[in-house]
Structure formats: structure tokens, C-alpha cells
Design an enzyme around this catalytic site. Sequence first.
Site, PDB file in Angstrom:
ATOM      1  N   GLY A   1     -33.614 -85.791-136.367  1.00  0.00           N
ATOM      2  CA  GLY A   1     -33.804 -87.160-136.835  1.00  0.00           C
ATOM      3  C   GLY A   1     -33.734 -87.159-138.346  1.00  0.00           C
ATOM      4  O   GLY A   1     -32.742 -87.517-138.973  1.00  0.00           O
ATOM      5  N   ARG A   2     -34.803 -86.654-138.942  1.00  0.00           N
ATOM      6  CA  ARG A   2     -34.948 -86.662-140.397  1.00  0.00           C
ATOM      7  C   ARG A   2     -33.752 -86.033-141.117  1.00  0.00           C
ATOM      8  O   ARG A   2     -33.279 -86.559-142.112  1.00  0.00           O
ATOM      9  CB  ARG A   2     -36.226 -85.879-140.755  1.00  0.00           C
TER      10      ARG A   2
ATOM     11  N   GLU B   1     -32.160 -82.403-131.252  1.00  0.00           N
ATOM     12  CA  GLU B   1     -32.628 -83.772-131.504  1.00  0.00           C
ATOM     13  C   GLU B   1     -32.997 -83.982-132.967  1.00  0.00           C
ATOM     14  O   GLU B   1     -34.140 -84.317-133.284  1.00  0.00           O
ATOM     15  CB  GLU B   1     -33.860 -84.066-130.637  1.00  0.00           C
TER      16      GLU B   1
ATOM     17  N   CYS C   1     -54.199-104.917-150.069  1.00  0.00           N
ATOM     18  CA  CYS C   1     -55.616-104.870-150.424  1.00  0.00           C
ATOM     19  C   CYS C   1     -56.326-103.655-149.861  1.00  0.00           C
ATOM     20  O   CYS C   1     -57.281-103.792-149.083  1.00  0.00           O
ATOM     21  CB  CYS C   1     -56.284-106.140-149.954  1.00  0.00           C
ATOM     22  N   GLU C   2     -55.850-102.493-150.150  1.00  0.00           N
ATOM     23  CA  GLU C   2     -56.615-101.290-149.886  1.00  0.00           C
ATOM     24  C   GLU C   2     -56.058-100.165-150.753  1.00  0.00           C
ATOM     25  O   GLU C   2     -54.870-100.152-151.090  1.00  0.00           O
ATOM     26  CB  GLU C   2     -56.612-100.904-148.407  1.00  0.00           C
TER      27      GLU C   2
ATOM     28  N   GLY D   1     -36.855 -81.463-135.906  1.00  0.00           N
ATOM     29  CA  GLY D   1     -37.883 -80.891-136.762  1.00  0.00           C
ATOM     30  C   GLY D   1     -37.416 -80.233-138.041  1.00  0.00           C
ATOM     31  O   GLY D   1     -38.244 -79.907-138.905  1.00  0.00           O
TER      32      GLY D   1
ATOM     33  N   TYR E   1     -49.447 -89.805-144.736  1.00  0.00           N
ATOM     34  CA  TYR E   1     -49.340 -88.330-144.783  1.00  0.00           C
ATOM     35  C   TYR E   1     -49.396 -87.783-146.202  1.00  0.00           C
ATOM     36  O   TYR E   1     -48.984 -86.635-146.431  1.00  0.00           O
ATOM     37  CB  TYR E   1     -48.008 -87.855-144.169  1.00  0.00           C
TER      38      TYR E   1
ATOM     39  N   ARG F   1     -45.396 -93.711-145.346  1.00  0.00           N
ATOM     40  CA  ARG F   1     -45.561 -92.258-145.389  1.00  0.00           C
ATOM     41  C   ARG F   1     -46.540 -91.772-146.464  1.00  0.00           C
ATOM     42  O   ARG F   1     -47.346 -90.892-146.185  1.00  0.00           O
ATOM     43  CB  ARG F   1     -44.199 -91.553-145.521  1.00  0.00           C
TER      44      ARG F   1
END
Length: 428
Positions: A275-276, A273, A344-345, A239, A316, A312
Site C-alpha cells: 500500500g504505502r 499487498e 480544538c485539541e 508493509g 502515531y 498521522r
Amino acid sequence: MSQFRYQAGVLSAEDVQLDRIADEVGTPFYCYSTAEIEQNYADFVEAFGGQDASVCYAVKANSNLAVINTLVQLGAGADVVSEGELRRALKAGADPRKVVFSGVGKTREELNYALDQNILQINVESASELDMLSGIAASRGQEVEIALRVNPDVDAGTHAKITTGTRSSKFGISIKDGAQVFARAADLPGVKPVSLALHIGSQLTELAPFEVAFRTLADLTQALRDNGHTIDRLDLGGGLGVTYDDERPPAVGDYAAMIKRTVGHLGCSLILEPGRFLVANAGLLVSRVVHVKAGDARPIIVVDAAMNDLARPALYDAFHAILTVREAADGSTMRENDVVGPICESSDTFARSVTLPSLVTGDLLVFSSAGAYGAVMASTYNTRRLVPEVMVRGSAFAVVRSRPDFDDIFALESVPQWRQQPSTRGAA
Ligand code: LLP
């Protein structure tokens, strides 16, 4: 110092100019720097020097075999959340005795596979999972070490979609039920509760929520010990945030010192743990300008990467700094643009009002800090081929996931038999 720098006017990853890779591999592609991953890992480990702490890399952040292997060779274990991730971690060389298996919905098949591999610890997230795992392990004559993942009811103060430790979230066992479920686990066959785990969210930019959560975990540990249980390991999740824009996340040294302050007195071995933290700033997405369109308010730069390659921003509203691969010459005119993908959005928009030098078709752009939750979240939406990944080390680079052919995409699909014959339905 970042490993992505301009060299002779061209943005480079370590000693490789990105336009060279683009010419050989085509665009879009992800590019990772080995040196940056190594540096991030070294910083993390150094911060925990003197504490009995192991790093189980959260493979979900970037599960390319080459990335996992880089970290494993440095000594990391793995935090996995599916059979697929467990298989990847092992294939990349992870020691099963350094693997923890988290996740709110592990199936019987996944639990069986984890037991086959004799991994270090399974992080159990519900009473239902506890019963299932106990039944499976006991029937195999095995006893597996487990952690109970508790939900401390702490708001991590991050994006709602990546907050995991509040009462209403689906993760973990409510902190108020923790002692009772732990006691039950201690009585069940096949499982040996040795640890408590938590993870309250991702991209945290303040220490305070971690601190509240870890103190809560320490209190529960003490209460369980007072009841005669043995807990000698704590899994503190991941985190820790990184800088994408102007965030100022806590220094990893301060994070480690806070952990020592909050749980150090318990004498537990720790699992972390991240990650990022290890991979976000070690990767970027390289893309080519396809069209420059006149927009209503400002030019619209249409690039060949899209939300299926880097989800992302669409998911987010995440910020990824956009840079040109060719360094803007001194005094060149800068202007505001919207940068969009071809899907297409309207959610396929990377950034609005971003200031860049004037661009033409064929120019290369990069989306920075895309090493975490980038390639792993890619899809083939709009039947776009999965984005390739390239790893750089010094002056060498290797394609570590190649771009599939269109036939690879179609290979698993088929038109049912009944469509291939003349229809007889309704015939007299
Ligand atoms: N441990 C557990 C149990 C997790 O669920 C996660 C991330 C981590 C560790 C690693 O967290 P990190 O150190 O990377 O923050 N796709 C989102 C992020 C989802 C994170 C999910 N869990 C994004 O792109 O921001």
C-alpha cells in the site's frame, strides 16, 4: 527522482505549480502525482521480475477511485478490507479475479457481497469466520478459494499501533493452530483452502522481521503439504516502509530477493499487498497559513489543514516533512516554528521546532509523503469539510474528490420529530 520539485521557485507536482492548484481548488487539498505512482509500481513489479508474483494494491492506503484506477490500469489487483473497499476497487475497474479480501471482522453481508462478485480469494482470520463463510458459501452452492491468515508471532519493529503480527494482536490465526484450522477448512463445504496469508505490520524499515515471518510461513506450508494438503499460493501481505525523514527502508529489490530466498523453493504463486510503498511519496497535503502567532518558545504557525485532514502526526507521532511552496530565497532567514492546525485539541499539532523561512498569513506549506493513509483517514471533526484530492499528470490536473458543501455534511442528519413540536412531556 521525486515528481515534486521546485520549478521557477515554486514547488510543483510534475509540471503543475502547486500555487495554481491552490488558487483554483482552495486549501487544504491533497495532490497526487500520476508519474510517481507509475514509477513506484514499475519499481515494485521490476523487483519481482522472474517470480510468479501478483500485486494486490492495499486499497486502504489511498482508495480514491482515480488512484485505484491508475494502478489497475498498470495491471494491479486489489487487497480490500471491507465491502466499501471492494465496491470501490470494482468501480475503479479492478478485475474481481485479482481481488483478495482481508480483515478480522468481515460480516455476513460483506461475505455475501464478496461471493456475489466471485473474487479470487477470501483471507480468513479466525475459526469463527471460517465456519460463517463455509455456511454461507455452501448454502449458496458455491465453493470459494480461501487463504488462512496466520499470525506468525513476529514483532515487526514498527510503531505499536501498526504492528499486526505479534501473538497478542487481533489479527490472523495463531501459527500454532494454523495446521489444525487448515485441516478443518479442507473438510468443510463451501470453502477450498489453497493458500496461507500473513501481514505483520506496516512501515517496516528492516528486512529481518519479514524474513522470520516468511520462513515461519514456509515451514507451515511444508508441514501442511507433508500432511497431504495442496498449497499453491502464498499471500505475503504488505508493509514495506518508505522514507519520511531519515529512515532507510530496504530496497524493494532486496525485499524481493529475500522473498525468493525464503519461499521461492515452494514454487507457490505469490500475492503481495503493498500500500504505502506505491502511494506514500506520490502525494502531499497543501495548506495555507492562517495566522502566525507569537508562541512562548517560538512562533506558532496556524495552518488551514488539521488532524482531521491528516491524522498521522496526532495518531502515531508521524513525521511529514514540511516545505514552503515558494522556495526560500538564498540567504533568507530561517527560524524554528511549531506548525499546528485549528482544531480544538493539542494533538492537532503537525510538528514542533521545524525550521522554515519566515512566514506570513496566506503563504502555502506542504506536508510531504502524505499519499498513503492521508485522505483515507480524514474525517469531518469540528465540522470541517472533507479535504479534496487532486491528481496531476504532466501539465494537467483534475479534482478527483471535490470539497463537499456544508449542506452535504448536514444532509444525513435530522432533528427528531419530537424536538420540532412543543413539548407535552409533564403536562397535566
Ligand atoms: N495487507 C494488510 C492485510 C494490511 O493490513 C495492510 C495495512 C497492508 C496490506 C498494507 O500495508 P502497507 O504496505 O501500506 O504498509 N494507518 C497506518 C497504517 C495502517 C496499515 C494497516 N494495514 C499509518 O498511517 O501508518
